[in-house]
Design a protein around this motif. Structure first.
Motif, PDB file in Angstrom:
ATOM      1  N   GLY A  17       0.833  -1.198   0.000  1.00  0.00           N
ATOM      2  CA  GLY A  17       0.000   0.000   0.000  1.00  0.00           C
ATOM      3  C   GLY A  17       0.862   1.241   0.000  1.00  0.00           C
ATOM      4  N   ALA A  18       0.641   2.116   0.964  1.00  0.00           N
ATOM      5  CA  ALA A  18       1.408   3.367   1.044  1.00  0.00           C
ATOM      6  C   ALA A  18       2.687   3.213   1.864  1.00  0.00           C
ATOM      7  N   PHE A  19       2.937   2.004   2.362  1.00  0.00           N
ATOM      8  CA  PHE A  19       4.084   1.795   3.250  1.00  0.00           C
ATOM      9  C   PHE A  19       5.165   0.958   2.580  1.00  0.00           C
ATOM     10  N   GLU A  20       6.400   1.219   2.969  1.00  0.00           N
ATOM     11  CA  GLU A  20       7.524   0.415   2.502  1.00  0.00           C
ATOM     12  C   GLU A  20       8.231  -0.180   3.714  1.00  0.00           C
ATOM     13  N   TYR A  21       8.436  -1.495   3.695  1.00  0.00           N
ATOM     14  CA  TYR A  21       9.046  -2.187   4.818  1.00  0.00           C
ATOM     15  C   TYR A  21      10.415  -2.739   4.433  1.00  0.00           C
ATOM     16  N   GLU A  22      11.345  -2.671   5.389  1.00  0.00           N
ATOM     17  CA  GLU A  22      12.615  -3.375   5.224  1.00  0.00           C
ATOM     18  C   GLU A  22      12.444  -4.758   5.834  1.00  0.00           C
ATOM     19  N   VAL A  23      12.671  -5.786   5.033  1.00  0.00           N
ATOM     20  CA  VAL A  23      12.504  -7.162   5.493  1.00  0.00           C
ATOM     21  C   VAL A  23      13.858  -7.862   5.420  1.00  0.00           C
ATOM     22  N   LEU A  24      14.348  -8.309   6.563  1.00  0.00           N
ATOM     23  CA  LEU A  24      15.614  -9.043   6.594  1.00  0.00           C
ATOM     24  C   LEU A  24      15.413 -10.424   5.972  1.00  0.00           C
ATOM     25  N   ILE A  25      16.421 -10.888   5.226  1.00  0.00           N
ATOM     26  CA  ILE A  25      16.316 -12.185   4.558  1.00  0.00           C
ATOM     27  C   ILE A  25      17.652 -12.915   4.619  1.00  0.00           C
ATOM     28  N   PRO A  26      17.629 -14.243   4.815  1.00  0.00           N
ATOM     29  CA  PRO A  26      18.876 -15.018   4.698  1.00  0.00           C
ATOM     30  C   PRO A  26      19.257 -15.167   3.224  1.00  0.00           C
ATOM     31  N   MET A  38      11.738  -7.220  10.926  1.00  0.00           N
ATOM     32  CA  MET A  38      10.920  -8.226  10.260  1.00  0.00           C
ATOM     33  C   MET A  38      11.820  -9.107   9.399  1.00  0.00           C
ATOM     34  N   ILE A  39      11.621 -10.431   9.492  1.00  0.00           N
ATOM     35  CA  ILE A  39      12.368 -11.393   8.676  1.00  0.00           C
ATOM     36  C   ILE A  39      11.383 -12.082   7.749  1.00  0.00           C
ATOM     37  N   GLY A  40      11.767 -12.269   6.477  1.00  0.00           N
ATOM     38  CA  GLY A  40      10.843 -12.828   5.504  1.00  0.00           C
ATOM     39  C   GLY A  40      11.317 -14.130   4.871  1.00  0.00           C
ATOM     40  N   PHE A  41      10.342 -14.994   4.561  1.00  0.00           N
ATOM     41  CA  PHE A  41      10.611 -16.282   3.918  1.00  0.00           C
ATOM     42  C   PHE A  41       9.562 -16.536   2.842  1.00  0.00           C
ATOM     43  N   SER A  42       9.885 -17.412   1.906  1.00  0.00           N
ATOM     44  CA  SER A  42       8.976 -17.676   0.790  1.00  0.00           C
ATOM     45  C   SER A  42       7.807 -18.570   1.173  1.00  0.00           C
ATOM     46  N   ASP A  43       7.978 -19.406   2.206  1.00  0.00           N
ATOM     47  CA  ASP A  43       6.859 -20.243   2.630  1.00  0.00           C
ATOM     48  C   ASP A  43       6.949 -20.556   4.120  1.00  0.00           C
ATOM     49  N   ARG A  44       5.895 -21.156   4.635  1.00  0.00           N
ATOM     50  CA  ARG A  44       5.791 -21.427   6.070  1.00  0.00           C
ATOM     51  C   ARG A  44       6.851 -22.409   6.546  1.00  0.00           C
ATOM     52  N   ILE A  45       7.207 -23.376   5.700  1.00  0.00           N
ATOM     53  CA  ILE A  45       8.182 -24.390   6.085  1.00  0.00           C
ATOM     54  C   ILE A  45       9.540 -23.754   6.365  1.00  0.00           C
ATOM     55  N   GLU A  46       9.957 -22.818   5.507  1.00  0.00           N
ATOM     56  CA  GLU A  46      11.231 -22.128   5.720  1.00  0.00           C
ATOM     57  C   GLU A  46      11.201 -21.352   7.030  1.00  0.00           C
ATOM     58  N   ARG A  47      10.086 -20.668   7.284  1.00  0.00           N
ATOM     59  CA  ARG A  47       9.963 -19.891   8.523  1.00  0.00           C
ATOM     60  C   ARG A  47      10.015 -20.805   9.747  1.00  0.00           C
ATOM     61  N   GLU A  48       9.333 -21.928   9.676  1.00  0.00           N
ATOM     62  CA  GLU A  48       9.297 -22.871  10.797  1.00  0.00           C
ATOM     63  C   GLU A  48      10.697 -23.410  11.098  1.00  0.00           C
ATOM     64  N   PHE A  49      11.450 -23.742  10.036  1.00  0.00           N
ATOM     65  CA  PHE A  49      12.798 -24.265  10.243  1.00  0.00           C
ATOM     66  C   PHE A  49      13.705 -23.194  10.831  1.00  0.00           C
ATOM     67  N   PHE A  50      13.584 -21.962  10.367  1.00  0.00           N
ATOM     68  CA  PHE A  50      14.414 -20.872  10.877  1.00  0.00           C
ATOM     69  C   PHE A  50      14.197 -20.688  12.374  1.00  0.00           C
ATOM     70  N   GLU A  51      12.944 -20.723  12.801  1.00  0.00           N
ATOM     71  CA  GLU A  51      12.650 -20.587  14.230  1.00  0.00           C
ATOM     72  C   GLU A  51      13.278 -21.731  15.024  1.00  0.00           C
ATOM     73  N   LEU A  52      13.226 -22.930  14.467  1.00  0.00           N
ATOM     74  CA  LEU A  52      13.829 -24.096  15.117  1.00  0.00           C
ATOM     75  C   LEU A  52      15.342 -23.908  15.236  1.00  0.00           C
ATOM     76  N   PHE A  53      15.958 -23.436  14.167  1.00  0.00           N
ATOM     77  CA  PHE A  53      17.397 -23.212  14.128  1.00  0.00           C
ATOM     78  C   PHE A  53      17.808 -22.173  15.176  1.00  0.00           C
ATOM     79  N   CYS A  54      16.985 -21.132  15.315  1.00  0.00           N
ATOM     80  CA  CYS A  54      17.273 -20.066  16.284  1.00  0.00           C
ATOM     81  C   CYS A  54      17.175 -20.541  17.728  1.00  0.00           C
ATOM     82  N   SER A  55      16.478 -21.647  17.958  1.00  0.00           N
ATOM     83  CA  SER A  55      16.251 -22.121  19.324  1.00  0.00           C
ATOM     84  C   SER A  55      17.487 -22.775  19.936  1.00  0.00           C
ATOM     85  N   VAL A  56      18.499 -23.033  19.132  1.00  0.00           N
ATOM     86  CA  VAL A  56      19.723 -23.662  19.636  1.00  0.00           C
ATOM     87  C   VAL A  56      20.526 -22.649  20.439  1.00  0.00           C
TER      88      VAL A  56
END
Length: 208
Positions: free
Chosen positions: A22-31, A67-85
């Motif tokens: 819309g009228a906003f622009e967001y910076e989204v961090l990405i691996p 904000m961190i962005g991923f192409s699908d839910r599976i990538e996001r889920e794995f990233f959260e798991l990885f961060c838990s270490v």
């Protein structure tokens, strides 16, 4: 907080992209692996599965929303798991994830600490902790290895992953669940949801 947003990619750098909503622009961090997916989509509308978090020291009152962005839910889920270490965290995970989720998951499943140590910022000690904590949690992500011939029009990755979870909850072992799903996918039929893929799995298992 996790969410899903749709917007137009206006630029892509090594560590982030700009998304106009819309009228906003967001910076989204990405691996890095996400950067490679989206670098050729500048000017196009995309859907990102995102994680929002606060970065900084709360004791000093310096917290910045990110904000961190991923192409699908599976990538996001794995990233959260990885961060838990222990000793990983968001910034280290962002730097380390230069290879696709399914490849990193396979390294963990195979206890390949040498391969994990080759990821940026991941030394031998961190690799050992990753394997110790995640080895039993990554089979469904590793299941996606070699799926380049399985497009989303045949079976979306979310459907494959959720079907694996259902089969495990029904008492199938990890190896059995993978074999059943592999057999169904080899039929090259279209599975738009978990129910249709499960139906195919059990039809094949009963006919064999």
């Amino acid at each position: 907080m996790i969410t899903k947003i749709t917007g137009k990619v206006t630029s892509v750098s090594e560590t982030a992209l700009s998304l106009t909503v819309g009228a906003f622009e967001y910076e989204v961090l990405i691996p890095e692996f996400v950067r490679r997916q989206l670098q050729n989509h500048i000017g196009e509308d995309v859907v990102l599965h995102t994680i929002e978090y606060l970065e900084g020291n709360p004791q000093q009152g310096r917290l910045t929303p990110r904000m961190i962005g991923f192409s699908d839910r599976i990538e996001r889920e794995f990233f959260e798991l990885f961060c838990s270490v222990d000793g990983v965290g968001v910034r280290k995970a962002l730097r380390a994830m230069v290879r696709p989720v399914q490849e990193v998951a396979s390294l963990i499943e195979e206890q390949d600490t040498k391969g994990l140590s080759a990821l940026p910022g991941v030394g031998p000690a961190t690799a050992d902790r990753i394997v110790a904590k995640l080895r039993r949690k990554v089979p469904k992500f590793a299941l996606l290895v070699g799926r380049s011939d399985i497009g989303d029009d045949i079976a979306p990755r979310d459907v494959i992953s959720e079907t694996f979870d259902v089969l495990r909850s029904l008492g199938h072992s990890e190896s059995d669940a993978r074999k059943l799903i592999d057999a169904a996918l080899e039929e090259k039929k279209k599975y738009k949801d978990v129910e249709s893929l499960l139906q195919a799995v059990y039809q094949l298992s009963h006919s064999s």
